[in-house]
Design a protein around this motif. Structure first.
Motif, PDB file in Angstrom:
ATOM      1  N   CYS A 118      53.384 -40.270 -22.526  1.00  0.00           N
ATOM      2  CA  CYS A 118      52.170 -41.084 -22.687  1.00  0.00           C
ATOM      3  C   CYS A 118      52.046 -41.556 -24.144  1.00  0.00           C
ATOM      4  O   CYS A 118      52.243 -40.772 -25.075  1.00  0.00           O
ATOM      5  N   ILE A 119      51.700 -42.835 -24.295  1.00  0.00           N
ATOM      6  CA  ILE A 119      51.506 -43.410 -25.633  1.00  0.00           C
ATOM      7  C   ILE A 119      50.061 -43.889 -25.816  1.00  0.00           C
ATOM      8  O   ILE A 119      49.586 -44.093 -26.926  1.00  0.00           O
ATOM      9  N   THR A 120      49.346 -44.076 -24.712  1.00  0.00           N
ATOM     10  CA  THR A 120      47.991 -44.647 -24.752  1.00  0.00           C
ATOM     11  C   THR A 120      47.037 -43.774 -25.576  1.00  0.00           C
ATOM     12  O   THR A 120      47.073 -42.545 -25.490  1.00  0.00           O
ATOM     13  N   ASN A 121      46.163 -44.410 -26.324  1.00  0.00           N
ATOM     14  CA  ASN A 121      45.169 -43.711 -27.165  1.00  0.00           C
ATOM     15  C   ASN A 121      43.799 -43.599 -26.512  1.00  0.00           C
ATOM     16  O   ASN A 121      43.480 -44.431 -25.661  1.00  0.00           O
ATOM     17  N   PRO A 122      42.996 -42.620 -26.915  1.00  0.00           N
ATOM     18  CA  PRO A 122      43.279 -41.555 -27.882  1.00  0.00           C
ATOM     19  C   PRO A 122      44.264 -40.550 -27.274  1.00  0.00           C
ATOM     20  O   PRO A 122      43.944 -39.920 -26.257  1.00  0.00           O
ATOM     21  N   LEU A 123      45.405 -40.419 -27.905  1.00  0.00           N
ATOM     22  CA  LEU A 123      46.603 -39.880 -27.275  1.00  0.00           C
ATOM     23  C   LEU A 123      46.437 -38.499 -26.610  1.00  0.00           C
ATOM     24  O   LEU A 123      46.762 -38.339 -25.437  1.00  0.00           O
ATOM     25  N   ASP A 124      45.938 -37.545 -27.378  1.00  0.00           N
ATOM     26  CA  ASP A 124      45.933 -36.165 -26.852  1.00  0.00           C
ATOM     27  C   ASP A 124      45.004 -36.040 -25.639  1.00  0.00           C
ATOM     28  O   ASP A 124      45.289 -35.301 -24.702  1.00  0.00           O
ATOM     29  N   ALA A 125      43.906 -36.794 -25.661  1.00  0.00           N
ATOM     30  CA  ALA A 125      42.992 -36.772 -24.512  1.00  0.00           C
ATOM     31  C   ALA A 125      43.584 -37.541 -23.336  1.00  0.00           C
ATOM     32  O   ALA A 125      43.445 -37.132 -22.173  1.00  0.00           O
ATOM     33  N   MET A 126      44.268 -38.653 -23.621  1.00  0.00           N
ATOM     34  CA  MET A 126      44.824 -39.455 -22.525  1.00  0.00           C
ATOM     35  C   MET A 126      45.970 -38.720 -21.822  1.00  0.00           C
ATOM     36  O   MET A 126      46.118 -38.825 -20.608  1.00  0.00           O
ATOM     37  N   VAL A 127      46.790 -37.995 -22.561  1.00  0.00           N
ATOM     38  CA  VAL A 127      47.878 -37.266 -21.894  1.00  0.00           C
ATOM     39  C   VAL A 127      47.295 -36.159 -21.019  1.00  0.00           C
ATOM     40  O   VAL A 127      47.755 -35.916 -19.898  1.00  0.00           O
ATOM     41  N   TRP A 128      46.239 -35.527 -21.503  1.00  0.00           N
ATOM     42  CA  TRP A 128      45.571 -34.493 -20.696  1.00  0.00           C
ATOM     43  C   TRP A 128      44.988 -35.110 -19.417  1.00  0.00           C
ATOM     44  O   TRP A 128      45.173 -34.590 -18.314  1.00  0.00           O
ATOM     45  N   ALA A 129      44.288 -36.246 -19.564  1.00  0.00           N
ATOM     46  CA  ALA A 129      43.667 -36.893 -18.402  1.00  0.00           C
ATOM     47  C   ALA A 129      44.737 -37.386 -17.421  1.00  0.00           C
ATOM     48  O   ALA A 129      44.587 -37.244 -16.196  1.00  0.00           O
ATOM     49  N   LEU A 130      45.808 -37.946 -17.949  1.00  0.00           N
ATOM     50  CA  LEU A 130      46.891 -38.447 -17.091  1.00  0.00           C
ATOM     51  C   LEU A 130      47.491 -37.295 -16.267  1.00  0.00           C
ATOM     52  O   LEU A 130      47.834 -37.454 -15.101  1.00  0.00           O
ATOM     53  N   ARG A 131      47.583 -36.153 -16.888  1.00  0.00           N
ATOM     54  CA  ARG A 131      48.097 -34.957 -16.177  1.00  0.00           C
ATOM     55  C   ARG A 131      47.128 -34.579 -15.050  1.00  0.00           C
ATOM     56  O   ARG A 131      47.534 -34.302 -13.919  1.00  0.00           O
ATOM     57  N   GLU A 132      45.840 -34.613 -15.364  1.00  0.00           N
ATOM     58  CA  GLU A 132      44.843 -34.254 -14.346  1.00  0.00           C
ATOM     59  C   GLU A 132      44.905 -35.238 -13.177  1.00  0.00           C
ATOM     60  O   GLU A 132      44.883 -34.847 -12.015  1.00  0.00           O
ATOM     61  N   PHE A 133      44.974 -36.533 -13.480  1.00  0.00           N
ATOM     62  CA  PHE A 133      44.956 -37.555 -12.421  1.00  0.00           C
ATOM     63  C   PHE A 133      46.278 -37.585 -11.638  1.00  0.00           C
ATOM     64  O   PHE A 133      46.283 -37.925 -10.456  1.00  0.00           O
ATOM     65  N   SER A 134      47.383 -37.257 -12.299  1.00  0.00           N
ATOM     66  CA  SER A 134      48.688 -37.361 -11.620  1.00  0.00           C
ATOM     67  C   SER A 134      49.070 -36.065 -10.917  1.00  0.00           C
ATOM     68  O   SER A 134      49.875 -36.085  -9.979  1.00  0.00           O
ATOM     69  N   ASP A 303      40.047 -28.793 -32.747  1.00  0.00           N
ATOM     70  CA  ASP A 303      38.628 -28.932 -32.372  1.00  0.00           C
ATOM     71  C   ASP A 303      38.292 -30.391 -32.063  1.00  0.00           C
ATOM     72  O   ASP A 303      37.514 -30.675 -31.151  1.00  0.00           O
ATOM     73  N   ALA A 304      38.909 -31.319 -32.809  1.00  0.00           N
ATOM     74  CA  ALA A 304      38.661 -32.754 -32.542  1.00  0.00           C
ATOM     75  C   ALA A 304      39.193 -33.126 -31.158  1.00  0.00           C
ATOM     76  O   ALA A 304      38.562 -33.890 -30.417  1.00  0.00           O
ATOM     77  N   VAL A 305      40.355 -32.574 -30.780  1.00  0.00           N
ATOM     78  CA  VAL A 305      40.914 -32.858 -29.445  1.00  0.00           C
ATOM     79  C   VAL A 305      39.995 -32.261 -28.366  1.00  0.00           C
ATOM     80  O   VAL A 305      39.696 -32.922 -27.355  1.00  0.00           O
ATOM     81  N   LYS A 306      39.516 -31.032 -28.609  1.00  0.00           N
ATOM     82  CA  LYS A 306      38.616 -30.385 -27.622  1.00  0.00           C
ATOM     83  C   LYS A 306      37.373 -31.226 -27.388  1.00  0.00           C
ATOM     84  O   LYS A 306      36.910 -31.396 -26.260  1.00  0.00           O
ATOM     85  N   GLU A 307      36.839 -31.754 -28.470  1.00  0.00           N
ATOM     86  CA  GLU A 307      35.624 -32.576 -28.369  1.00  0.00           C
ATOM     87  C   GLU A 307      35.884 -33.808 -27.493  1.00  0.00           C
ATOM     88  O   GLU A 307      35.052 -34.180 -26.662  1.00  0.00           O
ATOM     89  N   LEU A 308      37.060 -34.403 -27.652  1.00  0.00           N
ATOM     90  CA  LEU A 308      37.397 -35.584 -26.843  1.00  0.00           C
ATOM     91  C   LEU A 308      37.535 -35.232 -25.365  1.00  0.00           C
ATOM     92  O   LEU A 308      37.149 -36.000 -24.486  1.00  0.00           O
ATOM     93  N   LEU A 309      38.106 -34.047 -25.094  1.00  0.00           N
ATOM     94  CA  LEU A 309      38.240 -33.648 -23.677  1.00  0.00           C
ATOM     95  C   LEU A 309      36.870 -33.455 -23.045  1.00  0.00           C
ATOM     96  O   LEU A 309      36.655 -33.820 -21.880  1.00  0.00           O
ATOM     97  N   GLU A 310      35.947 -32.891 -23.814  1.00  0.00           N
ATOM     98  CA  GLU A 310      34.583 -32.728 -23.292  1.00  0.00           C
ATOM     99  C   GLU A 310      33.995 -34.105 -22.987  1.00  0.00           C
ATOM    100  O   GLU A 310      33.340 -34.298 -21.958  1.00  0.00           O
ATOM    101  N   ALA A 311      34.256 -35.075 -23.866  1.00  0.00           N
ATOM    102  CA  ALA A 311      33.755 -36.435 -23.629  1.00  0.00           C
ATOM    103  C   ALA A 311      34.387 -37.025 -22.368  1.00  0.00           C
ATOM    104  O   ALA A 311      33.710 -37.692 -21.579  1.00  0.00           O
ATOM    105  N   CYS A 312      35.669 -36.766 -22.146  1.00  0.00           N
ATOM    106  CA  CYS A 312      36.345 -37.251 -20.916  1.00  0.00           C
ATOM    107  C   CYS A 312      35.633 -36.693 -19.683  1.00  0.00           C
ATOM    108  O   CYS A 312      35.385 -37.422 -18.721  1.00  0.00           O
TER     109      CYS A 312
END
Ligand code: LMR
Length: 320
Positions: A118-134, A303-312
């Motif tokens: 995954c290259i899409t931004n915000p990267l660390d949150a998008m790879v996590w979300a892509l894993r969840e959806f896929s 912690d910044a990545v965790k915050e983004l996951l909560e936002a997702c």
């Protein structure tokens, strides 16, 4: 042996560059997907016509149909929107999360055995979300950014020391935001620690700090210069090196956003760490010793990545 298949989701600047590199290196046949009708087909036709000039035989096709990614060995995801000057990568969260949902479902239905980068931004949150959806196994999905950020760090160090980039091994940990952690203590010029070389060459700590800061803000610097989008040559080259590591079972240790299950004190997040990529996908995560200061910088980034996951999770209830 069957030819490999590389599916590229998103046919913008990075997608087109990826297709060109994959074909030049003959990694396999290339399928360029986009929802924009005509664009992937047009780029695929143009790129196919490079073949006779450049001497490659990879078949390149463009499509708007996820069914055409079926059987892909590697999928590289660039779909979504890049930032513009004045924006942070995190500003793209809402819009690109929706895109990741469609992409994740497309992968789940059509290519569940692929290795996904995954290259899409915000990267660390998008790879996590892509894993969840896929629903892919954690070791088969990874974020690209560490290779890119380390390449930027290596470039700036090579310029400073007036040395070949080939001799510089530079290293960035953490999330792909301005809190990323370029790690000078693990960066070397042909085995010589950068700190030692700096003393020999009379480069003081404040200059090294400037290079670290420029690395952290490296993506934004290019966004500011381009004015209409973000970097694409180096991101594409970085993802291709990861695809090659997987396809060739190269066992390369590359900094990338890998899933952590307790390593670095983190559970259930994708964060940039050194990881071994081979035929098994992410085969292991390498845990390195860090100083107290490096650990606390890494924690800020985590912690910044965790915050983004909560936002997702707040945006899409299926992620909660
Ligand atoms: C990069 O670092 O070049 C990419 O993440 C794009 C961006 O928005 O900075």
């Amino acid at each position: 042996m069957a030819r490999k298949k590389i599916a590229l989701i998103g046919s913008g600047n990075i997608g087109g560059t990826l297709a060109h590199l994959a074909a030049q290196k003959e990694l396999g046949d290339v399928v360029l997907f986009d929802i924009a009708e005509g664009v992937p087909q047009g780029k695929a036709l143009d790129l196919s016509q490079c073949g006779p000039v450049q001497g490659f035989d990879s078949k390149i096709t463009g499509t708007n149909d996820y069914a055409d990614i079926a059987g892909a060995d590697v999928i590289i995801v660039t779909a979504g929107v890049p930032r513009k000057p004045g924006m942070s990568r995190d500003d793209l969260l809402g819009i690109n999360l929706k895109v990741m949902k469609q992409v994740g479902e497309g992968i789940k239905q059509n290519a569940p055995d692929a290795f996904v980068i995954c290259i899409t931004n915000p990267l660390d949150a998008m790879v996590w979300a892509l894993r969840e959806f896929s629903g892919l196994p954690h070791n088969k999905i990874v974020g690209m950014a560490g290779v890119l950020d380390s390449a930027r760090f290596a470039t700036f160090l090579a310029w400073e020391f007036e040395t070949s980039v080939r001799d510089v091994n530079a290293f960035v940990l953490g999330g792909h935001g301005d809190t990323m952690v370029p790690v000078l203590s693990y960066s070397t010029v042909n085995g010589i620690p950068v700190g030692d070389l700096a003393k020999i060459k009379g480069v003081d700590q404040s200059r090294l700090d400037e290079i670290v800061d420029r690395t952290r803000k490296g993506g934004g610097e290019i966004v500011g210069l381009l004015g209409t989008g973000s970097a694409f040559y180096a991101p594409a080259a970085s993802a291709i090196s990861m695809a090659e590591a997987y396809l060739g079972d190269q066992k390369r240790v590359l900094p990338c956003a890998a899933h952590l299950s307790g390593e670095y004190g983190v559970d259930g997040l994708y964060v940039g760490v050194p990881a071994m990529i081979g035929a098994g996908g992410i085969e292991s995560v390498v845990e390195i010793e860090l100083s107290d200061e490096e650990k606390s910088n890494l924690q800020v980034s985590i912690d910044a990545v965790k915050e983004l996951l909560e936002a997702c999770k707040g945006i899409d209830s299926s992620l909660a």
